[in-house]
Design a protein around this motif. Structure first.
Motif, short mmCIF file in Angstrom:
data_model
loop_
_atom_site.label_atom_id
_atom_site.label_comp_id
_atom_site.label_asym_id
_atom_site.label_seq_id
_atom_site.Cartn_x
_atom_site.Cartn_y
_atom_site.Cartn_z
N LYS A 27 0.84 -1.21 0.00
CA LYS A 27 0.00 0.00 0.00
C LYS A 27 0.87 1.26 0.00
O LYS A 27 0.65 2.20 -0.78
CB LYS A 27 -0.93 -0.02 1.21
N LEU A 72 2.63 1.69 -3.42
CA LEU A 72 1.76 2.23 -4.46
C LEU A 72 1.54 3.73 -4.27
O LEU A 72 1.48 4.50 -5.24
CB LEU A 72 0.44 1.48 -4.46
N GLN A 106 3.42 6.51 -6.83
CA GLN A 106 2.54 7.40 -7.57
C GLN A 106 3.01 8.85 -7.47
O GLN A 106 2.99 9.61 -8.45
CB GLN A 106 1.10 7.29 -7.05
N CYS A 137 5.03 -3.53 -9.05
CA CYS A 137 4.39 -2.22 -9.16
C CYS A 137 4.07 -1.96 -10.65
O CYS A 137 4.99 -1.86 -11.46
CB CYS A 137 5.30 -1.13 -8.62
N ARG A 196 -2.15 0.90 -11.17
CA ARG A 196 -1.73 1.13 -9.78
C ARG A 196 -2.93 1.47 -8.90
O ARG A 196 -3.03 1.00 -7.77
CB ARG A 196 -0.69 2.24 -9.73
N ARG A 197 -3.86 2.29 -9.46
CA ARG A 197 -5.04 2.64 -8.67
C ARG A 197 -5.90 1.42 -8.41
O ARG A 197 -6.42 1.22 -7.31
CB ARG A 197 -5.83 3.72 -9.38
N ALA A 213 -4.23 -0.68 -5.79
CA ALA A 213 -4.34 -0.06 -4.48
C ALA A 213 -5.71 -0.30 -3.86
O ALA A 213 -5.83 -0.57 -2.65
CB ALA A 213 -4.07 1.44 -4.58
#
Length: 867
Positions: free
Chosen positions: A141, A144, A148, A269, A276-277, A280
């Motif tokens: 978490k 990510l 970002q 990743c 990525r969203r 997450a």
């Protein structure tokens, strides 16, 4: 009736003044009843078993499997206890003492412990796996989120990473600028890895990447603000997120190896922001589910541990009792039928009936129909020493046993020490105020005895104080008494009965100009003795130390000689009890005569001097021959007495003869010569009388033996020759024995004669420490508190408060604790060396019965020390 009374007196008084009478017994137990009988004896705690299998290995004994099972149960209980303490759950201690379970109950206990251990281990393993999974998701978490941010910065044209040579802080190497990486690296296709590493490893990690990759990678890292829990250890650790950009598979392999070496955790990743969203969101959903499962797992673990905490104390007691019983059964022998266990044990004679009742209870509880058999045995082995104690006498007995355990049935010094120890301590520590502090502290420990004993602690200093609370109580009480005798309370005096001195021929100006005045008994003493203790006016006298020195020195010698004489007399009771007539004639009588005719006579001279001579006074004592001017020195008189030297009569003024009589009473010279001659004769008496009398007795026995052999010998003379050979062989052994006796007697005589002198001088420590304690107390008062009492006004009150706090702290720390410890150690030496050397051998060994109470206390102390 008289015989019964004598036996009762021997039973009650003997157990107090000498150790219990012990006997060796043989015990026969049926195999099925042995466990229950030993359990009853363990609860009783009055039997000391002997090992009848000393040559058998511990792993080859009959009940070794049961002992191993108990060890395994103890291991499981320790594991449960460790987990309970880890969660901070209180363990219920009701103070109960459950009986030892029956052998068949061992299976139920084993099953219970096995179930609890397996359940707890399974819960712990599941919890650890869940926590590890939770940690990975939490780290992912954070990766990510942080990556970002890194990519957003790159898209806005910022520098993605800069990496400086750690050896050159000012120089920076920029690998990508504004056109370096945009939109996930479209300008220049780069690979990257992301992971988590311990925060303290970041500097070394950067340096290694720089050197290994030669500056061809660049790194961005950000700290994770909240600490993360390590699932293996449960510790909170701080970590950082990092992302490394590189180009080419070779650098990728090198970077991954470096990450592996620094134990960094790498996570996948995605490159695309949408991926990525999405990842997450999935991670957050899984974290919430894991939180729910973890909470349920922790609740289940907590319920298991709470249930175990209610019974773990009793479980420990049961398992330790079972283990102790089987250890004891391993000391027994099996008879030829393999159905009966045979044991040998030391037991107190007075408790044989109680032990038999316990054996009958054990037999009934086991359901056996064959009663146990307890037979007394004859033996030449020295029995163990057993002194019955209670909570009051236990501390004093510990002082004696610290020097050496009494030989069997030897006179026990502990009952006399109960009085002599605190009294001699108080002679050195005599101060009403300091004694009151010590008395109050000990009284508090005595009054709060039960709650303080329940609060078990491993603080060794506190345990020593609490164990000796009754010793401290009496030391404080006696110190208050001697403080009243010295009239000393925090270096001041109490004016209870007024003063019996009257300062004459002085004006008020003389008194004001001289703060301290010498007291002259010729003019100032009224003539009436003070009702109790010292006159308070001595506190103001200039010659106070001179007066108190003489007084305390003399009473120290008097108390010391009486103490040593009492020790010699106690030795007489040992000789009478063991029927050592030879020791009474050859040791006790010359020892007591030597001590009385020399040293006790010196104390008599002190009393004669105190009674006969007084200060010269025109009314109360007009005779100059009985004044202190004519009083001879006791020390000089004693030295002249030992040297057979008469005091010289000197002329004071020309032909005018000195009116003072050098003798204290008529016929003193002749009596003193007689006393010294008898005392000197006691030395060869102690040295040669015992070996000579032993030789005479042996010669008499040999004569009787030779006469008997001659009357009953063979007619051809062969019997006479055999008897003669036996006599010659025995004569050599007797010569060796007599040589040992002569050496022992010589050492004993020299030790006693020289010790009488050195021990008498050793009691002067009573005077020295008493004087030092009083002077230190006075110095502390004059240099600290007295300065505060001279201040006035509001500021003076604050100064007095501060000085009083400092004075009180120093009084407790130095005068009560340090001086008290010093006086305690000196008193201990006076008892161990000067007193007990007169009669106490201390060559025995303690009676160590099989007792559950002692075993549980030892196990508890061991576990607390391990914690």
């Amino acid at each position: 009736m008289s015989a019964a009374l004598e036996s009762v007196l021997e039973a009650t008084m003997g157990s107090l003044f000498r150790s219990e009478e012990m006997t060796l017994c043989q015990l026969f137990l049926q195999s099925e009843a042995a466990y229950a009988c030993v359990s009853e004896l363990g609860e009783l705690g009055l039997v000391q078993f002997r090992d009848l299998n000393p040559d058998v290995n511990a792993f080859q004994r009959k009940f070794v499997n049961e002992v191993r099972r108990c060890d395994e149960m103890e291991r499981k209980l320790r594991y449960l206890e460790k987990e309970i303490k880890k969660d901070g759950i209180p363990m219920l201690d009701t103070g109960e003492n459950p009986e030892a379970p029956q052998p068949r109950e061992m299976i139920d206990l084993e099953a219970t412990f096995e179930k609890l251990e397996n359940e707890l281990r399974e819960v712990n393993q599941n919890a650890e796996a869940l926590k590890r999974n939770f940690l990975e998701l939490t780290e992912l978490k954070h990766i990510l989120r942080k990556t970002q941010v890194f990519f957003d910065e790159a898209e806005h044209g910022s520098v993605v990473s800069q990496m400086a040579d750690p050896s050159r802080e000012e120089e920076q190497v920029t690998l990508l600028g504004e056109e370096g990486l945009r939109a996930g690296g479209q300008a220049l296709k780069l690979g990257f890895v992301a992971g988590v590493i311990l925060r303290e490893r970041i500097p070394a990690f950067e340096r290694m990447l720089w050197r290994a990759c030669r500056g061809n990678v660049f790194l961005r890292q950000a700290e994770i603000e909240t600490p993360l829990e390590d699932p293996s250890t449960g510790d909170q650790v701080f970590k950082s997120v990092f992302i490394i950009f590189f180009q080419g598979d070779q650098l990728k392999t090198r970077v991954k190896k470096i990450c592996e070496g620094f134990r960094a955790t790498l996570y996948p990743c995605p490159e695309a922001p949408a991926d990525r969203r999405e990842m997450a969101m999935g991670v957050m959903t899984r974290i919430e589910d894991l939180n729910t499962v973890l909470g349920q797992t922790q609740d289940h673990r907590h319920r298991v541990l709470v249930a175990a905490a209610k019974n773990i104390k009793n479980w420990f007691i049961k398992v330790r009792k079972i283990k102790a019983i089987y250890h004891t059964l391993n000391l027994f022998n099996l008879d030829v039928t393999q159905k009966c266990l045979i044991a040998e044990c030391w037991v107190p004679v007075l408790d044989i009936e109680t032990i038999q009742q316990a054996l009958r209870r054990g037999t009934e509880r086991s359901g056996s129909s064959v009663p146990p058999i307890l037979n007394r045995m004859e033996t030449f082995e020295d029995p163990p020493t057993y002194n019955r104690t209670n909570k009051f006498t236990k501390g004093f007995q510990a002082l004696i046993d610290a020097y050496g355990v009494a030989s069997y049935r030897e006179m026990n010094p502990a009952p006399y020490t109960i009085i002599t120890f605190p009294f001699l301590f108080a002679v050195m520590f005599g101060d009403l105020g300091h004694g009151m502090l010590m008395f109050a502290f000990a009284a508090w420990m005595v009054l709060k005895e039960k709650p303080l004993a329940a609060q078990k602690t491993d603080n060794e200093i506190w345990n020593i104080f609490f164990g000796g609370r009754y010793i401290i109580f009496l030391m404080g009480l006696f110190s208050m008494y001697t403080g009243l005798i010295y009239n000393d309370v925090f270096s001041k005096s109490l004016n209870l009965f007024g003063s019996h001195w009257e300062i004459r021929n002085l004006t008020s100006k003389d008194v004001l100009d001289n703060g301290v005045l010498p007291i002259n008994p010729t003019w100032d003493y009224v003539g009436h003795p003070y009702p109790f203790g010292m006159d308070p006016i001595w506190q103001l006298a200039e010659n106070k130390i001179i007066f108190l020195n003489s007084y305390k020195m003399k009473i120290s010698i008097i108390f010391g000689i009486i103490h040593m004489l009492f020790g010699v007399v106690v030795g007489l009771f040992n000789h009478l009890y063991f029927k050592r007539r030879l020791n009474i004639i050859c040791e006790f009588i010359p020892q007591i005569l030597f001590l009385i005719f020399l040293f006790f006579y010196m104390t008599i001279l002190m009393f004669i001097k105190w009674i006969k001579y007084a200060a010269p006074h025109p009314i109360n004592n007009p005779d100059v021959t009985t004044s202190s001017f004519c009083a001879p020195s006791v020390l000089i008189t004693f030295i002249n007495m030992v040297l057979f030297k008469s005091p010289e009569e000197k002329d004071t003024e020309g032909t005018k003869k000195n009116p003072c009589d050098p003798w204290m009473y008529g016929g003193q010279n002749g009596l003193q010569m007689l006393l010294v001659l008898v005392a000197l004769l006691c030395i060869p008496w102690m040295l040669f009388a015992k070996p000579f009398m032993m030789m005479q007795e042996r010669k008499k026995k040999h004569m009787q033996l030779n006469t008997h052999n001659t009357e009953n010998g063979d007619l051809d003379g062969s019997g006479a020759v055999q008897a003669q050979g036996q006599v010659q062989g025995g004569h050599k052994e007797e010569e060796e024995d007599m040589a040992e006796v002569m050496i022992h007697q010589g050492i004993h005589t020299i030790e006693y004669v020289l010790g009488s002198v050195s021990h008498t001088a050793s009691y002067l420590r009573l005077w020295a420490l008493s004087l030092a304690h009083a002077q230190l107390s006075e110095v502390l008062w004059n240099m600290v508190l007295r300065n505060g009492l001279t201040q006035g006004g509001g500021l003076g009150g604050i100064i007095l408060w501060a000085l009083f706090a400092f004075w009180a702290t120093m009084t407790v720390a130095i005068l009560v604790l340090m001086e008290g410890l010093s006086a305690f150690l000196h008193t201990l030496r006076l008892h161990w060396v000067e007193f007990q050397s007169k009669f106490y051998l201390g060559q025995g060994y303690s009676f160590t019965p099989f007792s559950f109470e002692i075993l549980l206390e030892t196990a508890q102390a061991t576990s607390e020390a391990a914690d």
